[in-house]
Design an enzyme around this catalytic site. Sequence first.
Site, PDB file in Angstrom:
ATOM      1  N   LYS A  10      -5.813  -2.775  -2.055  1.00 25.12           N
ATOM      2  CA  LYS A  10      -6.441  -2.754  -0.732  1.00 25.12           C
ATOM      3  C   LYS A  10      -7.690  -3.644  -0.684  1.00 25.12           C
ATOM      4  CE  LYS A  10      -4.610   1.755   0.649  1.00 25.12           C
ATOM      5  NZ  LYS A  10      -4.914   3.028   1.356  1.00 25.12           N
ATOM      6  N   TYR A  50       2.049   1.136   8.528  1.00 24.77           N
ATOM      7  CA  TYR A  50       1.619   2.543   8.498  1.00 24.77           C
ATOM      8  C   TYR A  50       2.087   3.303   9.734  1.00 24.77           C
ATOM      9  CZ  TYR A  50      -1.442   1.912   4.410  1.00 24.77           C
ATOM     10  OH  TYR A  50      -1.933   1.696   3.139  1.00 24.77           O
ATOM     11  N   ASN A 113      -9.256   3.688  -0.525  1.00 17.72           N
ATOM     12  CA  ASN A 113      -8.887   4.301  -1.811  1.00 17.72           C
ATOM     13  C   ASN A 113      -8.233   3.308  -2.785  1.00 17.72           C
ATOM     14  OD1 ASN A 113      -6.501   4.086  -0.433  1.00 17.72           O
ATOM     15  ND2 ASN A 113      -5.796   6.161  -0.821  1.00 17.72           N
ATOM     16  N   HIS A 116      -2.414   1.362  -2.568  1.00 16.63           N
ATOM     17  CA  HIS A 116      -1.325   2.112  -1.941  1.00 16.63           C
ATOM     18  C   HIS A 116      -0.104   2.014  -2.848  1.00 16.63           C
ATOM     19  CE1 HIS A 116       1.770   3.431   0.879  1.00 16.63           C
ATOM     20  NE2 HIS A 116       2.472   2.398   0.446  1.00 16.63           N
ATOM     21  N   GLU A 127       9.493  -0.316   2.323  1.00 18.75           N
ATOM     22  CA  GLU A 127       8.202  -1.011   2.194  1.00 18.75           C
ATOM     23  C   GLU A 127       8.368  -2.365   1.494  1.00 18.75           C
ATOM     24  OE1 GLU A 127       5.358   2.965   2.161  1.00 18.75           O
ATOM     25  OE2 GLU A 127       5.413   1.686   0.385  1.00 18.75           O
TER      26      GLU A 127
HETATM   27  P1  CMP Z   1      -2.081   5.216   1.414  1.00 25.41           P
HETATM   28  O1  CMP Z   1      -1.365   5.539   0.172  1.00 25.41           O
HETATM   29  O2  CMP Z   1      -2.346   3.791   1.715  1.00 25.41           O
HETATM   30  O3  CMP Z   1      -1.274   5.841   2.650  1.00 25.41           O
HETATM   31  C1  CMP Z   1      -1.899   6.147   3.868  1.00 25.41           C
HETATM   32  C2  CMP Z   1      -3.383   6.088   3.768  1.00 25.41           C
HETATM   33  O4  CMP Z   1      -4.081   6.765   4.781  1.00 25.41           O
HETATM   34  C3  CMP Z   1      -3.844   6.766   2.488  1.00 25.41           C
HETATM   35  O5  CMP Z   1      -3.499   5.973   1.388  1.00 25.41           O
HETATM   36  C4  CMP Z   1      -5.312   6.929   2.755  1.00 25.41           C
HETATM   37  O6  CMP Z   1      -6.041   5.756   2.476  1.00 25.41           O
HETATM   38  C5  CMP Z   1      -5.309   7.185   4.232  1.00 25.41           C
HETATM   39  N1  CMP Z   1      -5.430   8.596   4.531  1.00 25.41           N
HETATM   40  C6  CMP Z   1      -4.499   9.538   4.430  1.00 25.41           C
HETATM   41  N2  CMP Z   1      -4.972  10.718   4.805  1.00 25.41           N
HETATM   42  C7  CMP Z   1      -6.241  10.521   5.172  1.00 25.41           C
HETATM   43  C8  CMP Z   1      -7.245  11.359   5.649  1.00 25.41           C
HETATM   44  N3  CMP Z   1      -7.037  12.678   5.844  1.00 25.41           N
HETATM   45  N4  CMP Z   1      -8.429  10.816   5.906  1.00 25.41           N
HETATM   46  C9  CMP Z   1      -8.625   9.490   5.729  1.00 25.41           C
HETATM   47  N5  CMP Z   1      -7.694   8.633   5.288  1.00 25.41           N
HETATM   48  C10 CMP Z   1      -6.510   9.154   5.006  1.00 25.41           C
END
Ligand code: CMP
Length: 141
Positions: A10, A50, A113, A116, A127
Amino acid sequence: AIEQTLSIIKPNAVAKNAIGAILGRFEAAGLRIVAARMLHMSKEQASAFYGIHQGKPFFDELVAFMTSGPVMVQVLEGEDAVAKNRDIMGATNPANAAPGTIRADFADSFTENAAHGSDAADTAAVEIAFFFPEGVCPRTR
Ligand code: CMP
């Protein structure tokens, strides 16, 4: 079984100059990089990728973040690649990510985070096709 999974480094991890460190963790764990591309996603691309999260409270923040800078996208291949990648990444919420995982070491928040990874083999196929419609490198080993 040998699987393929989609991985995204990311924008926050790209900004930290951590592409090599993160790809190195995948390779050290025995996963092979069989396709890769760097791109700066448009709002339309990020919203489509997404799409399953549309309407959720974090959706707009997620799309804004994912379009804030370039990402590195790769297909990882290997034994149990989907689960192995998820182990290496750690929990989605970095507050719950085990020490030594990518999210523990490179995440800044739940949204930012660092990485992904596909959550199952069937979503991985969708994906992978999203980012690599031309397919990935054939196996030559
Ligand atoms: P990712 O694996 O990229 O898939 C969806 C993303 O949404 C996830 O990682 C997080 O970065 C984000 N995400 C999912 N749930 C939450 C949440 N409750 N609050 C903020 N971000 C979220």
